[in-house]
Motif scaffolding. Structure first.
Motif, PDB file in Angstrom:
ATOM      1  N   GLN A 254      -6.968  -0.160  -0.559  1.00 23.39           N
ATOM      2  CA  GLN A 254      -6.855  -1.615  -0.354  1.00 23.39           C
ATOM      3  C   GLN A 254      -7.269  -2.374  -1.615  1.00 23.39           C
ATOM      4  O   GLN A 254      -6.666  -3.381  -1.981  1.00 23.39           O
ATOM      5  CB  GLN A 254      -7.714  -2.041   0.839  1.00 23.39           C
ATOM      6  CG  GLN A 254      -7.132  -1.574   2.158  1.00 23.39           C
ATOM      7  CD  GLN A 254      -8.103  -1.729   3.315  1.00 23.39           C
ATOM      8  OE1 GLN A 254      -9.298  -1.972   3.123  1.00 23.39           O
ATOM      9  NE2 GLN A 254      -7.580  -1.577   4.533  1.00 23.39           N
ATOM     10  N   VAL A 255      -8.291  -1.872  -2.268  1.00 24.33           N
ATOM     11  CA  VAL A 255      -8.769  -2.539  -3.489  1.00 24.33           C
ATOM     12  C   VAL A 255      -7.728  -2.414  -4.600  1.00 24.33           C
ATOM     13  O   VAL A 255      -7.389  -3.400  -5.268  1.00 24.33           O
ATOM     14  CB  VAL A 255     -10.110  -1.913  -3.950  1.00 24.33           C
ATOM     15  CG1 VAL A 255     -10.517  -2.468  -5.306  1.00 24.33           C
ATOM     16  CG2 VAL A 255     -11.187  -2.188  -2.928  1.00 24.33           C
TER      17      VAL A 255
ATOM     18  N   HIS B 177     -17.706  -0.880  -8.523  1.00 23.41           N
ATOM     19  CA  HIS B 177     -16.931  -0.575  -7.323  1.00 23.41           C
ATOM     20  C   HIS B 177     -16.498   0.891  -7.370  1.00 23.41           C
ATOM     21  O   HIS B 177     -15.930   1.342  -8.366  1.00 23.41           O
ATOM     22  CB  HIS B 177     -15.688  -1.481  -7.244  1.00 23.41           C
ATOM     23  CG  HIS B 177     -15.085  -1.470  -5.881  1.00 23.41           C
ATOM     24  ND1 HIS B 177     -14.403  -0.391  -5.373  1.00 23.41           N
ATOM     25  CD2 HIS B 177     -15.093  -2.402  -4.894  1.00 23.41           C
ATOM     26  CE1 HIS B 177     -13.995  -0.653  -4.149  1.00 23.41           C
ATOM     27  NE2 HIS B 177     -14.408  -1.870  -3.831  1.00 23.41           N
TER      28      HIS B 177
ATOM     29  N   THR C  13      -8.808   5.126   2.134  1.00 22.97           N
ATOM     30  CA  THR C  13      -8.167   3.884   2.577  1.00 22.97           C
ATOM     31  C   THR C  13      -8.838   2.647   1.981  1.00 22.97           C
ATOM     32  O   THR C  13      -8.162   1.724   1.511  1.00 22.97           O
ATOM     33  CB  THR C  13      -8.214   3.787   4.113  1.00 22.97           C
ATOM     34  OG1 THR C  13      -7.743   5.021   4.641  1.00 22.97           O
ATOM     35  CG2 THR C  13      -7.340   2.652   4.632  1.00 22.97           C
ATOM     36  N   GLU C  14     -10.190   2.627   1.981  1.00 18.26           N
ATOM     37  CA  GLU C  14     -10.871   1.421   1.492  1.00 18.26           C
ATOM     38  C   GLU C  14     -10.609   1.195  -0.009  1.00 18.26           C
ATOM     39  O   GLU C  14     -10.529   0.060  -0.476  1.00 18.26           O
ATOM     40  CB  GLU C  14     -12.376   1.467   1.783  1.00 18.26           C
ATOM     41  CG  GLU C  14     -13.180   2.539   1.057  1.00 18.26           C
ATOM     42  CD  GLU C  14     -13.201   3.874   1.789  1.00 18.26           C
ATOM     43  OE1 GLU C  14     -12.292   4.116   2.605  1.00 18.26           O
ATOM     44  OE2 GLU C  14     -14.124   4.681   1.534  1.00 18.26           O
ATOM     45  N   HIS C  15     -10.441   2.294  -0.743  1.00 19.87           N
ATOM     46  CA  HIS C  15     -10.141   2.161  -2.170  1.00 19.87           C
ATOM     47  C   HIS C  15      -8.693   1.752  -2.379  1.00 19.87           C
ATOM     48  O   HIS C  15      -8.372   0.994  -3.305  1.00 19.87           O
ATOM     49  CB  HIS C  15     -10.412   3.471  -2.910  1.00 19.87           C
ATOM     50  CG  HIS C  15     -11.854   3.888  -2.869  1.00 19.87           C
ATOM     51  ND1 HIS C  15     -12.862   3.022  -2.530  1.00 19.87           N
ATOM     52  CD2 HIS C  15     -12.441   5.088  -3.118  1.00 19.87           C
ATOM     53  CE1 HIS C  15     -14.015   3.659  -2.588  1.00 19.87           C
ATOM     54  NE2 HIS C  15     -13.791   4.908  -2.931  1.00 19.87           N
TER      55      HIS C  15
ATOM     56  N   GLU D 115       0.850  -1.208   0.000  1.00 19.42           N
ATOM     57  CA  GLU D 115       0.000   0.000   0.000  1.00 19.42           C
ATOM     58  C   GLU D 115       0.876   1.245   0.000  1.00 19.42           C
ATOM     59  O   GLU D 115       0.562   2.250  -0.655  1.00 19.42           O
ATOM     60  CB  GLU D 115      -0.931  -0.001   1.215  1.00 19.42           C
ATOM     61  CG  GLU D 115      -2.097  -0.972   1.078  1.00 19.42           C
ATOM     62  CD  GLU D 115      -2.913  -1.101   2.360  1.00 19.42           C
ATOM     63  OE1 GLU D 115      -3.880  -1.867   2.349  1.00 19.42           O
ATOM     64  OE2 GLU D 115      -2.560  -0.465   3.369  1.00 19.42           O
TER      65      GLU D 115
END
Lengths: 308, 322
Positions: free
Chosen positions: B23-24, B120, B19-21, B5
């Protein structure tokens, strides 16, 4: 909707143009890269061979067989060579009204005319304007007409405008005659209220010089009465590409022009590139004519805007 | 933050990603190292991935007729490489070689498509940023392409005073799904789009945008065609002829700027105008239209960049050889 190939330059085995490249003209009949429609209406070509008897006269081959299954053409292509070639695979609507038959195959070359022509495109509502256009075609030209297509009408019209010069017209005279033809067609369309997109990608050669037109009447104007009648040529400006060099041959398993990259000794023009790697090819601009004159190192290439 | 990351956020393309994106994105990229002189991809190969250069320098060279190679670009850390791979069945138009040791993030186009197919939100941000990058690249290539061919237009185009009509002379809705830009739009996507945009019909030879208020609008041609011209050294030169289902004004729309282009209708032309002021609506991940719209916009930009790259290659050829 057809695919066309024109070559002028050092003698080349026809196999190297018609069959061997990974998107060769014969392959474009059933697997074109820049067209959804297939081109299964037949094959025709005129080829000039400088080493043959009467090199100024082309030999002529045409067949309504699917070219990929045509053993005669396959064998001929492996053996014969040409210093100039005009070849055409015909795409026609899947209908009994499409005028399928040997009489409608391209290229056209009438006796007494030095310029041959092949067409990639479709003149919408040709039947409505044909009689108007034929007023300009004298019997001396119309007596040679064998088919009933828009393409042949355009050829006959242009040769008629050249008149007595048709026998030995220069490329500039042809350009003037072609521009006049386009104007006559435009006026006929106006008279009949026709505004549907009509592609006029035309390829001319006299065995040495070439003229290619990339032009569409009312591009993008489709019939608004029926969404399912929209054709891909209503949405995409029909393509026309060229490449130049010293000779067209295979290098590292890839067909390409070789030699001095600025050379124009060999000139190749096609509805779409003969290779899937299109990097060596460039598109002719829309609404323009590409004019190729002279031979060898004296060959000159220029682009003229066409406004009708 | 994992070390991977950490690598991802080093690239400006992924800067300030939630943050959530992040990770993807981390899941769909892989870190690749190339020693100096190594080929990243070869001209003519089927393209399936995009590279984000973290460190190092790559040169893009195209082999042209005659066998000579011309340098199209040199790309440094922080830049994108091979983005034309996102075009369907695209073959690499140049060979990329590591000039120095390179560390790059490789993203497979199928992984991005999968994210997209599932709406997404991370993929929407990626596509939007990609759109901006492409728009910027096209701006640069337009400048370089200015003198490639003899297509300068000496006659300035005159604005037509004929009446502009809001709406169309036919039922536009019946035709949209047949046009390239809308191929992947559902009926509800089209309904949403028509509620945001305005259909208008302009006479032949009209200059678009039709007023100062529409400067940053994005347009989709519905019927008819337009030509775009850019101001070169002294003259205008034609850059594109655009037919049904293609866009124009999208560069200004994405970058919120104004270029020196002039757009003229070549026939009586029906257009869908999408106001620049509504740009943010297309960034709403709750709206499926946002995804379809960006997908079509990216495709349109990639096609234009592809054409410009080829023209640029020929230009470089003539420059190199005098």
């Amino acid at each position: 909707m057809c695919r066309v190939l024109a070559y002028s330059g050092p003698p080349v085995i026809l196999d190297d143009l018609l069959y061997k490249p990974d998107s060769s003209l014969i392959r474009q009949a059933y697997d074109p890269q820049l067209l959804n429609m297939l081109n299964l209406g037949g094959f025709g070509m005129l080829a000039w061979d400088s080493s043959s008897a009467h090199p100024e006269l082309p030999w002529n081959y045409r067949s309504i067989e699917l070219p990929v299954f045509d053993n005669n053409l396959r064998a001929l292509a492996r053996k014969a060579q040409a210093s100039c070639l005009l070849a055409h695979v015909r795409g026609i609507p899947y209908s009994t009204n499409a005028g399928f038959g040997a009489h409608n195959l391209h290229p056209f070359l009438y006796e007494g005319c030095c310029w041959a022509m092949a067409h990639n495109g479709d003149l919408a509502d040709h039947a409505l304007i044909k009689s108007e256009l034929m007023q300009y075609v004298p019997t001396s030209i119309s007596r040679h007409m064998q088919g009933n297509t828009d393409s042949e009408t355009l050829y006959a019209l242009t040769m008629s405008i050249l008149g007595s010069d048709a026998q030995n017209a220069s490329v500039d005279q042809l350009l003037d005659a072609l521009t006049s033809s386009l104007k006559i067609v435009a006026e006929a369309r106006d008279k009949k209220g026709i505004d549907r997109s009509s592609a006029m990608n035309l390829f001319f050669t006299d065995g040495e010089n070439m003229l290619a037109l990339r032009y569409t009447y009312d591009f993008g104007c489709y019939d608004t009465s029926n969404p399912s009648a929209i054709h891909e040529s209503n949405l995409h400006y029909l393509s026309l590409w060229y490449t130049t060099g010293q000779s067209y041959t295979v290098v590292e398993n890839q067909y390409t022009m070789t030699g001095d990259p600025t050379s124009t000794e060999a000139f190749l023009l096609a509805s779409e590139p003969l290779t899937r790697d299109t990097t060596g090819w460039i598109e002719v601009p829309e609404y323009a004519a590409l004019i190729v004159s002279g031979t060898g190192s004296n060959r000159r290439i220029r682009i003229a805007d066409i406004s009708v | 933050m994992t070390s991977k990351e950490h690598s991802v956020v080093q690239h400006p393309f992924f800067l300030n990603l939630p943050t959530e994106h992040l990770q993807v994105v981390t899941r769909i990229v892989e870190t690749r190292h190339f020693p100096s002189g190594k080929t990243l991809f070869q001209q003519g190969q089927l393209a399936n991935s995009v590279y984000f250069i973290l460190e190092g320098r790559a040169s893009l060279n195209a082999k042209i007729p005659g066998g000579a190679e011309v340098n199209l670009a040199t790309l440094d850390n922080g830049e994108l490489l091979g983005e034309l791979a996102l075009l369907p069945n695209h073959r690499r138009s140049a060979t990329a070689i590591a000039e120095t040791p390179i560390t790059a993030l490789r993203m497979d186009k199928n992984d991005l498509s999968a994210l997209y197919a599932h709406y997404h939100p991370a993929s929407l941000i990626i596509m939007h940023r990609l759109g901006k990058t492409l728009a910027h690249r096209i701006q640069c290539t337009h400048r370089d392409a200015a003198h490639i061919r003899g297509d300068q237009c000496e006659t300035p185009m005159q604005k037509c005073d004929s009446e502009i009509v809001t709406g169309a002379e036919f039922d536009v809705r019946n035709f949209l799904s047949t046009l390239p830009f809308f191929n992947r739009f559902s009926d509800s996507n089209i309904t949403d789009l028509l509620s945001i945009g305005t259909i208008m019909t302009v006479p032949k030879n009209s200059i678009v945008p039709i007023s100062e208020n529409n400067q940053n609008d994005c347009y989709v041609v519905i019927r008819g065609a337009v030509e775009t011209r850019l101001h070169g050294k002294d003259l205008y030169y034609q850059t594109e002829v655009l037919g049904p289902g293609t866009t124009f004004g999208e560069i200004d729309w994405l970058l919120d700027c104004s270029t020196a282009s002039i757009v003229r209708s070549l026939s009586r032309t029906t257009l869908l105008s999408l106001p620049g002021s509504h740009r943010e609506q297309f960034m709403d991940p709750q709206l499926h239209l946002s995804f379809r719209f960006h997908e079509s916009l990216i495709h349109s930009l990639l096609s234009k960049l592809d054409i410009q790259t080829r023209r640029f290659a020929r230009r470089q050829q003539s420059l190199q050889l005098g």
